[in-house]
Design a protein around this motif. Structure first.
Motif, PDB file in Angstrom:
ATOM      1  N   TYR A   1       0.827  -1.202   0.000  1.00  0.00           N
ATOM      2  CA  TYR A   1       0.000   0.000   0.000  1.00  0.00           C
ATOM      3  C   TYR A   1       0.864   1.256   0.000  1.00  0.00           C
TER       4      TYR A   1
ATOM      5  N   ARG B   1       2.296   1.825  -3.504  1.00  0.00           N
ATOM      6  CA  ARG B   1       1.367   1.597  -4.617  1.00  0.00           C
ATOM      7  C   ARG B   1       1.625   2.516  -5.806  1.00  0.00           C
ATOM      8  N   SER B   2       1.966   3.774  -5.558  1.00  0.00           N
ATOM      9  CA  SER B   2       2.239   4.701  -6.668  1.00  0.00           C
ATOM     10  C   SER B   2       3.499   4.304  -7.415  1.00  0.00           C
ATOM     11  N   GLU B   3       4.547   3.941  -6.658  1.00  0.00           N
ATOM     12  CA  GLU B   3       5.804   3.534  -7.288  1.00  0.00           C
ATOM     13  C   GLU B   3       5.633   2.230  -8.069  1.00  0.00           C
TER      14      GLU B   3
ATOM     15  N   ASP C   1       2.859   1.181  -9.446  1.00  0.00           N
ATOM     16  CA  ASP C   1       2.065   1.526 -10.628  1.00  0.00           C
ATOM     17  C   ASP C   1       2.957   2.099 -11.731  1.00  0.00           C
ATOM     18  N   LYS C   2       3.816   3.045 -11.390  1.00  0.00           N
ATOM     19  CA  LYS C   2       4.709   3.654 -12.391  1.00  0.00           C
ATOM     20  C   LYS C   2       5.679   2.625 -12.971  1.00  0.00           C
TER      21      LYS C   2
ATOM     22  N   LEU D   1      -4.710  -0.655  -9.643  1.00  0.00           N
ATOM     23  CA  LEU D   1      -4.110   0.455  -8.898  1.00  0.00           C
ATOM     24  C   LEU D   1      -4.701   1.809  -9.262  1.00  0.00           C
ATOM     25  N   SER D   2      -5.544   1.848 -10.274  1.00  0.00           N
ATOM     26  CA  SER D   2      -6.253   3.086 -10.623  1.00  0.00           C
ATOM     27  C   SER D   2      -7.755   2.953 -10.395  1.00  0.00           C
TER      28      SER D   2
ATOM     29  N   LEU E   1      -8.872  -0.140  -4.587  1.00  0.00           N
ATOM     30  CA  LEU E   1      -7.968   0.504  -3.631  1.00  0.00           C
ATOM     31  C   LEU E   1      -8.622   0.623  -2.250  1.00  0.00           C
TER      32      LEU E   1
ATOM     33  N   ALA F   1      -8.887  10.756  -1.253  1.00  0.00           N
ATOM     34  CA  ALA F   1      -8.222  10.829  -2.560  1.00  0.00           C
ATOM     35  C   ALA F   1      -9.211  10.688  -3.721  1.00  0.00           C
TER      36      ALA F   1
END
Length: 445
Positions: A192, A195-197, A199-200, A212-213, A218, A283
């Motif tokens: 968690y 999660r952004s890293e 995803d990229k 993840l989007s 989420l 978010a």
């Protein structure tokens, strides 16, 4: 601060004692039975030591384990009528109603004029409850993604380098193991947080993870992260040596009350105690996440049901636990008749009420007058001697595996037992007395 008193009491002089037993196989596939003893003497000094390690060369039935326990108890000269509890991990050979080792021990104690209770390790029961939390689609996706990253050496190295380049909070993702109870929560929390890293990185590799989007997925992930965090916190509170059964049961009861609070709040989608879920709500303000509230509340409801169905062995002795931990709040009519008069005397003594608030439970009961409160002191000793979990056995199995590994498998069972005894003991050897007992001093040549 005064130096702690060295305990020189011999286990032969315990007023009451209990045992905790667990069995596992070593590096040579030999079944090793660890038997720990917790004894309480007349001064309320509690001693927790390895009674013995018994090697089971053949079958490991309840009868085999009982024979091994009996040999260990009798070899040490302990009296069966002083044994008041046996705690196990819940395996059928240990807990079977008729042929389980714990049942056979209780029968033996009863035949000897005593009374013993069977206890199923509270940590093990908590872990079984935690396994009922099922959000399979979330867990499967997380595990699959971690495996994609870590299974290939190149991907793994590139991912670590990527996290370093973006100054991520963590440097890697974790594996999950069903055997290790706390690993699921650690894996989910790390996933968690990254999660952004993740995803990229997956988008750069041409393997995007669409979940993840997805705010609904989420939200499920965040809920599972928060819930496993609460469960792991409880698990850690239950760990540790020399914990009184009253303290363990208090942690469990408090968690059950928390679950009922969570259930009520989640039905109105109040995520006050679920920070990750609150973060996802903030978010994605336009997403209709409130549709999830019944799903989350039902997960908590099933968990409450599971907790209520388990821990029956603790419920059986709940009144005795309350009498031990909070004697001034217990109704005298609800306790054993033999204890009623002493309890009333205690409850009407204001000075004892003050001592109970200021002192630890062992110190409080030690301060009671021997002649005035003999039965209350006796009850306290029994409660103090009980093992609430087999944590000490699990911890010692780790030591066993470190000392007898695939690369060091020739160690004999007796040698291994002595290594574990020295590694786990808190008793201090009386070196002067040992030297004095030697009949001959060897002079140098």
């Amino acid at each position: 601060m005064a130096a702690p008193k060295k305990r020189k009491i011999a286990i032969f002089f315990f007023d009451f004692y209990s045992i905790a037993c667990d069995e596992s196989t070593d590096a040579t596939d030999t079944a090793q039975l660890l038997i720990f003893l917790r004894g309480v003497d007349d001064n309320f000094c509690c001693t927790e030591e390895l009674l013995d390690m018994m090697s089971l060369k053949g079958t490991t039935t309840g009868g085999n384990i009982f024979d091994a326990v009996s040999e260990a108890v009798e070899k040490m000269g302990l009296k069966w009528d002083k044994l008041c509890g046996v705690t196990t991990d819940g395996a059928p050979a240990m807990t079977g109603e008729r042929k389980g080792m714990a049942s056979m021990v209780c029968v033996k104690v009863k035949e000897s004029g005593g009374e013993a209770v069977r206890m199923h390790c509270i940590i093990h029961q908590e872990a079984l409850c935690a396994k009922t939390v099922q959000l399979g689609d979330v867990m499967n996706t997380v595990v699959k993604t971690v495996n994609i990253i870590r299974a290939r050496g190149l991907y793994h190295r590139e991912f670590q380098a990527f996290l370093s380049d973006v100054d991520a909070e963590y440097g890697d993702v974790l594996y999950h193991s069903d055997v290790r109870w706390l690993s699921r929560g650690s894996l989910l929390q790390r996933f968690y947080s990254l999660r952004s890293e993740i995803d990229k990185f997956l988008k750069e590799k041409g393997r995007p993870l669409h979940e993840l989007s997805d705010p609904l997925w989420l939200a499920d992930l965040a809920f599972l992260v928060d819930l496993t965090h609460h469960l792991n916190t409880l698990n850690k509170n239950l760990q540790g040596k020399e914990q009184l059964v009253s303290h363990l049961y208090a942690h469990m009861k408090a968690f059950c009350v928390k679950l009922r609070l969570f259930e009520t709040q989640l039905r109105s989608f109040n995520a006050a105690h679920f920070p990750a879920l609150s973060e996802i709500k903030s978010a994605f303000p336009k997403a209709d996440l409130s549709a999830k509230k019944e799903k989350y509340a039902s997960v908590i409801t099933s968990l409450v049901t599971e907790f209520n169905q388990r821990f029956q062995d603790f419920s059986v002795i709940e009144k005795q636990i309350k009498l031990f931990s909070t004697p001034f709040l217990v109704d005298a009519e609800e306790v054993e008749e033999s204890l009623q008069l002493e309890l009333i005397e205690m409850q009407c003594d204001d000075s004892l009420k003050s001592q109970h608030q200021l002192l630890s439970l062992p110190d409080f009961y030690q301060s009671l007058d021997h002649a005035k409160f003999p039965l209350m002191r006796r009850h306290a000793k029994r409660m103090m001697s009980l093992f609430g979990s087999t944590y000490i056995c699990e911890q010692t199995f780790s030591l066993l595996n470190q000392n007898k590994s695939r690369l060091r498998s020739r160690m004999t069972d007796s040698h291994l037992c002595e290594v574990l005894r020295v590694s786990t003991t808190k008793l201090s050897p009386d070196i002067p007395a040992i030297l004095q007992s030697k009949g001959q001093h060897h002079c140098s040549h």
